[in-house]
Design a protein around this motif. Sequence first.
Motif, PDB file in Angstrom:
ATOM      1  N   SER A 149      40.174  51.184  53.250  1.00 30.21           N
ATOM      2  CA  SER A 149      40.306  51.828  51.940  1.00 30.21           C
ATOM      3  C   SER A 149      39.480  51.115  50.871  1.00 30.21           C
ATOM      4  O   SER A 149      39.465  51.547  49.708  1.00 30.21           O
ATOM      5  N   ARG A 150      38.841  50.013  51.259  1.00 31.97           N
ATOM      6  CA  ARG A 150      38.003  49.228  50.343  1.00 31.97           C
ATOM      7  C   ARG A 150      38.766  48.839  49.074  1.00 31.97           C
ATOM      8  O   ARG A 150      38.333  49.088  47.944  1.00 31.97           O
ATOM      9  N   LEU A 151      39.939  48.243  49.298  1.00 38.16           N
ATOM     10  CA  LEU A 151      40.763  47.756  48.185  1.00 38.16           C
ATOM     11  C   LEU A 151      41.079  46.288  48.444  1.00 38.16           C
ATOM     12  O   LEU A 151      41.056  45.842  49.593  1.00 38.16           O
ATOM     13  N   GLY A 152      41.448  45.537  47.415  1.00 40.00           N
ATOM     14  CA  GLY A 152      41.928  44.178  47.625  1.00 40.00           C
ATOM     15  C   GLY A 152      43.309  44.211  48.273  1.00 40.00           C
ATOM     16  O   GLY A 152      44.019  45.225  48.193  1.00 40.00           O
ATOM     17  N   VAL A 153      43.707  43.098  48.878  1.00 40.73           N
ATOM     18  CA  VAL A 153      45.038  43.049  49.503  1.00 40.73           C
ATOM     19  C   VAL A 153      46.154  43.224  48.467  1.00 40.73           C
ATOM     20  O   VAL A 153      47.080  44.024  48.688  1.00 40.73           O
ATOM     21  N   PRO A 154      46.103  42.522  47.312  1.00 41.13           N
ATOM     22  CA  PRO A 154      47.187  42.724  46.330  1.00 41.13           C
ATOM     23  C   PRO A 154      47.291  44.182  45.875  1.00 41.13           C
ATOM     24  O   PRO A 154      48.378  44.740  45.771  1.00 41.13           O
ATOM     25  N   GLU A 155      46.124  44.815  45.645  1.00 38.48           N
ATOM     26  CA  GLU A 155      46.118  46.216  45.203  1.00 38.48           C
ATOM     27  C   GLU A 155      46.696  47.124  46.304  1.00 38.48           C
ATOM     28  O   GLU A 155      47.471  48.055  46.035  1.00 38.48           O
ATOM     29  N   THR A 156      46.327  46.848  47.547  1.00 38.53           N
ATOM     30  CA  THR A 156      46.849  47.633  48.676  1.00 38.53           C
ATOM     31  C   THR A 156      48.368  47.531  48.721  1.00 38.53           C
ATOM     32  O   THR A 156      49.078  48.543  48.830  1.00 38.53           O
ATOM     33  N   LEU A 157      48.870  46.300  48.627  1.00 34.14           N
ATOM     34  CA  LEU A 157      50.326  46.114  48.693  1.00 34.14           C
ATOM     35  C   LEU A 157      51.021  46.765  47.499  1.00 34.14           C
ATOM     36  O   LEU A 157      52.080  47.383  47.643  1.00 34.14           O
TER      37      LEU A 157
END
Length: 356
Positions: A149-157
Amino acid sequence: MKAIEAKVLAGERISGDEALTLLRDGELATLGAMADLVRRRRHADGVVTYIIDRNVNYTNVCNAFCSFCAFYRPPHHEEGYVLPYEELERKVAETYALGGNQILLQGGHNPKLKIDYYEDLFRRLKARFPDLWLHALSAPEVIHIHKVSRLGVPETLRRLRDAGLDSIPGGGAEILVDDVRRRLMKNKASTAEWLGVHEEAHKMGLRSTATMMFGHVESLEDRIAHLQVLRDLQDRTGGFTAFIGWTFQPGNTELGGREATTAEYLRTMAVARVFLDNFDNIQASWVTQGPKVGAASLAFGVNDMGSTMIEENVVSSAGTVHHMNEPEIVAAVRDAGFVPMRRNMLYERLGEPLRT
Ligand code: SF4
């Protein structure tokens, strides 16, 4: 050995080297007695908990290629599936009918499923079942979603939590030593990535569990190194609710080999109970060990029988099929001299068994 026993008796923390000595040289009965003592200090009322829930595997398509896994199918394989939303809703409704309100939702690393698939699914399930507890997406799945999804891990969570994610299962840890991981899988979260997802989740208030799959290519030193990084993270965050250990099931896997013995399982669980002095709960894995060993593990530091597993697909793909419904779990706990109690993911006690 006597000095280590004295430390455990005195309630002192043992070091990694001392845990290794116990695992390598300790007699089974001595390890059991030590672990039992530590468990009784934490759970003096003799209660053994369990949860009514269901394992749901939304897809078996996976590009991680773990040599120990008999469950996955590579992308484009004719046996690959993604369960339709309606089917997932039906499985949740069945779980409610049996008195549970949690599902453990995990699946393969399906390159076609980006974060919006999970957000839609979680929102849909929560709209129909408002008090559903979604114990979902192991750390390697979160890493996979963040990459596709090309997102950072914090943003994904954050996005997953905002869509309804309640807690994170500890799957995908296997052995948290990168050299071991490289020998087992081609394309799956590293040790730092696995730990990073859990640390980030804990920081945003999501609790999680920790696991270990052992008895394959790892050494005893690797097992202790794994327990060490879990204990260190728990010292920093306190976010793990439980530790669950199980043995590699070789059937139908590329890796193959033999399964660890019962004694090896019990020794490892006992050492985990003693070493993981900042974990409240240690969970049996009757689904891999069978009901009898699962019950015996209650004398080796275990205080939780895990899930009633209305459904299980991963371990059974390796040819290991054990079933325990609620009355069978209750009988096993009582026979072992303990008091069975239902719980939720946070280990809050929900009350007496519904069915005996
Ligand atoms: S263990 Fe999980 S990540 Fe590894 S191949 Fe199986 S489904 Fe994929």
